[in-house]
Design a protein around this motif. Structure first.
Motif, PDB file in Angstrom:
ATOM      1  N   LYS A   1       0.815  -0.861   0.022  1.00 49.36           N
ATOM      2  CA  LYS A   1       0.264  -0.245   0.112  1.00 49.36           C
ATOM      3  C   LYS A   1       0.618   0.920  -0.117  1.00 49.36           C
ATOM      4  CE  LYS A   1      -0.201   0.132   5.081  1.00 49.36           C
ATOM      5  NZ  LYS A   1      -1.436   0.129   6.419  1.00 49.36           N
ATOM      6  N   ASN A   2       2.384   1.248   0.652  1.00 46.56           N
ATOM      7  CA  ASN A   2       2.651   2.380   0.176  1.00 46.56           C
ATOM      8  C   ASN A   2       3.507   2.730  -0.608  1.00 46.56           C
ATOM      9  OD1 ASN A   2       2.400   2.787   3.215  1.00 46.56           O
ATOM     10  ND2 ASN A   2       3.825   1.491   3.895  1.00 46.56           N
ATOM     11  N   GLN A   3       3.513   1.626  -2.062  1.00 47.38           N
ATOM     12  CA  GLN A   3       3.803   2.169  -2.753  1.00 47.38           C
ATOM     13  C   GLN A   3       3.104   1.850  -3.868  1.00 47.38           C
ATOM     14  OE1 GLN A   3       5.694  -2.014  -2.611  1.00 47.38           O
ATOM     15  NE2 GLN A   3       8.070  -1.015  -2.428  1.00 47.38           N
ATOM     16  N   ALA A   4       1.602   2.350  -3.414  1.00 49.17           N
ATOM     17  CA  ALA A   4       0.636   1.897  -4.469  1.00 49.17           C
ATOM     18  C   ALA A   4       1.304   3.609  -4.860  1.00 49.17           C
ATOM     19  CB  ALA A   4      -0.069   2.101  -3.936  1.00 49.17           C
ATOM     20  N   PHE A   5       0.136   3.721  -6.457  1.00 46.08           N
ATOM     21  CA  PHE A   5       0.636   5.527  -6.903  1.00 46.08           C
ATOM     22  C   PHE A   5       0.028   5.548  -8.072  1.00 46.08           C
ATOM     23  CE2 PHE A   5       4.157   3.422  -9.252  1.00 46.08           C
ATOM     24  CZ  PHE A   5       3.332   4.154 -10.341  1.00 46.08           C
ATOM     25  N   GLN A   6      -0.897   6.458  -8.285  1.00 41.66           N
ATOM     26  CA  GLN A   6      -0.709   7.354  -9.517  1.00 41.66           C
ATOM     27  C   GLN A   6      -0.278   7.934  -9.738  1.00 41.66           C
ATOM     28  OE1 GLN A   6      -4.785   7.618 -10.002  1.00 41.66           O
ATOM     29  NE2 GLN A   6      -4.083   8.054 -12.553  1.00 41.66           N
ATOM     30  N   ALA A   7      -0.427   7.326 -11.759  1.00 42.01           N
ATOM     31  CA  ALA A   7      -0.027   7.796 -13.122  1.00 42.01           C
ATOM     32  C   ALA A   7      -0.570   8.308 -13.948  1.00 42.01           C
ATOM     33  CB  ALA A   7       0.952   6.819 -13.926  1.00 42.01           C
ATOM     34  N   ASP A   8      -0.732   9.307 -14.811  1.00 39.24           N
ATOM     35  CA  ASP A   8      -1.159  10.425 -15.956  1.00 39.24           C
ATOM     36  C   ASP A   8      -1.215  10.001 -17.002  1.00 39.24           C
ATOM     37  OD1 ASP A   8      -2.776  11.228 -13.464  1.00 39.24           O
ATOM     38  OD2 ASP A   8      -1.816  12.877 -13.395  1.00 39.24           O
ATOM     39  N   ALA A   9      -2.397   9.523 -17.223  1.00 41.10           N
ATOM     40  CA  ALA A   9      -2.421  10.072 -19.124  1.00 41.10           C
ATOM     41  C   ALA A   9      -2.452  11.655 -19.133  1.00 41.10           C
ATOM     42  CB  ALA A   9      -3.115   8.963 -20.067  1.00 41.10           C
ATOM     43  N   ILE A  10      -1.644  12.622 -20.194  1.00 37.78           N
ATOM     44  CA  ILE A  10      -2.241  13.856 -20.218  1.00 37.78           C
ATOM     45  C   ILE A  10      -1.734  13.415 -21.724  1.00 37.78           C
ATOM     46  CG2 ILE A  10      -1.717  16.019 -20.280  1.00 37.78           C
ATOM     47  CD1 ILE A  10       0.409  15.449 -18.164  1.00 37.78           C
ATOM     48  N   GLY A  11      -3.178  13.361 -22.623  1.00 40.03           N
ATOM     49  CA  GLY A  11      -3.453  12.845 -23.916  1.00 40.03           C
ATOM     50  C   GLY A  11      -4.360  13.836 -24.876  1.00 40.03           C
ATOM     51  N   ALA A  12      -4.485  13.856 -26.320  1.00 36.56           N
ATOM     52  CA  ALA A  12      -5.187  13.816 -26.776  1.00 36.56           C
ATOM     53  C   ALA A  12      -6.196  13.257 -27.925  1.00 36.56           C
ATOM     54  CB  ALA A  12      -4.972  15.269 -27.634  1.00 36.56           C
ATOM     55  N   MET A  13      -6.924  13.157 -28.374  1.00 40.66           N
ATOM     56  CA  MET A  13      -7.239  12.311 -29.303  1.00 40.66           C
ATOM     57  C   MET A  13      -7.294  13.578 -30.838  1.00 40.66           C
ATOM     58  SD  MET A  13     -10.499  10.926 -27.438  1.00 40.66           S
ATOM     59  CE  MET A  13     -11.125   9.703 -29.000  1.00 40.66           C
TER      60      MET A  13
END
Length: 603
Positions: free
Chosen positions: A324-336
């Motif tokens: 649980k301490n290694q969990a994280f959010q990664a974001d996808a900054i994207g366009a179509m």
């Protein structure tokens, strides 16, 4: 004190940047040796190219100095490749007679025994599709510059299910090797944050990162998706696309960590920029947190369907582990970006300009064509005649300030592949009476695919064709924003090779395939030795009437030479013909130049 130490180490280790040219294809036309940046308007010089003009090239491990085609299952179940249904086979990739790289996708079964680490037993595994992935991992890497790729997408534009892509990944992570990317992908964060230290395996908080890494430097395997394509049929625009986009479309994406932890946009909706209120003036919905100042133009919309991945605590059966301490959010900054049928029929050029680090930016460009409609000028992409560039999408470094992430600075390598994944272009939901299986040769499974997919796979040749790949960089660091451009997988500012050597098992295949591996990559590229009948099989020149002359043997890239072996007194002899490479050429059939970095890395 920590900052002073770190700066001194980095300054002391910065190498002299040598002359460009170690990765340039001799077939690249003279007028493609330079290009002009569409952002800073200065001249950039070619540092890498592959025109794929020589037919018969192969890319299995040890065959090519620049590329490696994978021979493994794509089992990524925790990142973008989740639900992968294919086995990557190096024989699916070759160069064609007309000078293109072909990545073939077929209906073909691959069976093997996989070791279940939870149950501690082997189990039978079968995949029903074969495809190809070509990587320049740990061979050709670069940081910053311009990438142009000319290609034709595979399959039909109105049938979903294929996942063609061209992308960049930081060299610390090897695509599809989950152990190498766990808590490394897609971090681009160089700040000491104790709350994030466990989630980022190579943290800026670390006094000593070991294995040749710099102290107090946050690292990761950042991902830049030059282009990913989703085909499919839609009789109306896709919801929440502004301007309206329909199938087929291209995704242009930066995947980065750390991501925005709270008040995120909801999948399927555009980010809410302002609070909304009831008729009585009460706050109904709060504005959502998303990256500001993202530029889109032409038939391009922010991507409302994928805002990133939460990498939470893992289950015992997963190939990697995170607590649980290694969990994280990664974001996808994207366009179509809207595509047309023409993108699946004739080559188009796709371009990205990458200025790394503080002050940097990413800019995606598509070929554009302008026509007159009722006296007004309109932009049309993909009609086959477009030569101008459309600035489709842009991410500036300042947009990332809200999380502390930065435009990628990692030495990165090129990847070209076609995947098949149940999470990409497949039906969103299945009928209750549909069996969830993915075998086109099993009639009970066909309902799990998009209409026409299995018929397309059975009756058509499905391949992505790449005409060329070229990388340009600036020689003038003051002419562009961001940090200097570099070539190499192991620069002193961002070393990788000693770390990879110290964690070699993370970059190798799992059982049973690992039993035939002596390391992540073969140490030497084959210098000839491929079977042949004539000189042209080795990139050479055939003599008149198939008779070898001294001049024909010395011409070209290599020649075919024969050796007679005795089988014994009573068994006669056999003749064996193999390729022998001329100076400057390599590979089993001597079809490619001896590419390499001009200067070695730090390890």
């Amino acid at each position: 004190m920590q900052m002073l130490c770190r700066c001194f180490v980095l300054f002391a280790l910065i190498p002299f940047r040598g002359v460009f040219g170690g990765w340039i294809d001799e077939d690249t036309p003279e007028d493609k040796q330079t290009t002009t940046s569409l952002i800073d308007k200065t001249e950039y010089h070619l540092v890498m190219s592959d025109e794929f003009n020589v037919k018969g090239r192969t890319f299995a491990d040890g065959d090519d100095p620049m590329w490696t085609a994978l021979d493994k299952s794509d089992d990524d179940s925790s990142a973008a490749g989740g639900g992968s249904l294919h086995f990557y086979n190096s024989t699916s990739i070759k160069t064609t007679d007309d000078g293109m790289l072909e990545i073939l996708t077929t209906l073909a079964e691959t069976e093997w025994q996989h070791y279940d680490t939870v149950k501690k037993e082997y189990k039978d595994v079968k995949k029903h599709f074969k495809s190809g992935m070509l990587q320049s991992w740990n061979k050709f890497c670069f940081t910053g510059g311009i990438v142009e790729v000319d290609l034709i997408f595979p399959g039909s534009p109105d049938i979903g299910g294929l996942w063609p892509a061209v992308w960049l990944l930081g060299n610390l992570g090897r695509a599809t090797y989950e152990s190498s990317t766990n808590n490394i992908w897609p971090w681009s964060y160089d700040t000491c944050d104790r709350d994030k230290q466990e989630a980022q395996f190579i943290s800026a908080c670390n006094v000593q990162n070991h294995y040749g890494l710099n102290p107090f430097q946050g690292r990761g395997a950042t991902e830049i998706d030059i282009i990913e394509v989703m085909a499919g049929y839609s009789d109306k625009p896709l919801p929440s696309t502004e301007p309206a986009i329909s199938f087929p479309y291209a995704d242009l994406t930066l995947q980065v960590a750390p991501g925005i932890p709270e008040n995120r946009p909801k999948s399927g909706y555009q980010p809410r920029k302002n609070d909304s209120f009831t008729d009585h003036g009460h706050t109904e919905l709060f504005a959502q947190s998303w990256y500001p100042d993202l530029h889109v133009a032409g038939n391009t919309t922010l991507n409302p369907y994928f805002y990133g991945t939460y990498l939470g605590p893992t289950k015992p059966e997963e190939p990697v582990s995170r607590n649980k301490n290694q969990a994280f959010q990664a974001d996808a900054i994207g366009a179509m970006h809207q595509l047309t049928d023409a993108h699946f029929e004739i080559p188009h050029t796709y371009r990205i300009e990458w200025q790394p680090g503080p002050g940097g930016r990413l800019d995606w460009f598509m070929q554009d064509h302008k026509i007159k409609v009722d006296g007004k000028t309109e932009e049309v992409e993909g009609d086959g005649t477009g030569k101008e560039w459309l600035h489709a999408f842009s991410v500036k470094g300042s947009s990332l300030n809200m999380t502390g992430a930065q435009i990628p600075m990692e030495p990165s390598y090129l990847i070209m592949n076609t995947g098949i994944s149940s999470t990409w272009g497949f039906p969103d939901s299945l009928k209750d009476d549909c069996t969830k299986c993915y075998d086109c040769n099993n009639a009970t499974c066909t309902c799990a695919f998009q209409n026409g997919f299995c018929n397309m796979m059975k009756k058509s040749k499905i391949a992505m064709y790449i005409d060329s790949v070229r990388v340009y960089q600036s020689k003038d660091d003051s002419a562009h924003p961001g940090t200097p451009h570099t070539v190499g997988c192991d620069p002193a500012e961002f070393p990788t090779k000693e770390f990879i050597a110290g964690h070699r098992d993370r970059y190798m295949r799992g059982a049973p395939f690992v039993l035939s591996d002596k390391g992540p990559l073969k140490k030497k590229i084959k210098l000839g030795g491929g079977g042949c009948y004539k000189n042209s099989d080795c990139g050479g020149v055939d003599g008149a009437d198939d008779e070898e002359t001294e001049s024909s043997a010395l011409s070209g890239k290599g020649h075919c030479t024969s050796t007679v072996f005795s089988k014994g007194i009573f068994s006669g002899s056999i003749r064996e013909s193999k390729c022998k490479c001329h100076t400057g050429y390599t590979g089993p059939h001597c079809l490619v130049g001896e590419h390499g970095d001009e200067y070695p890395g730090v390890w």
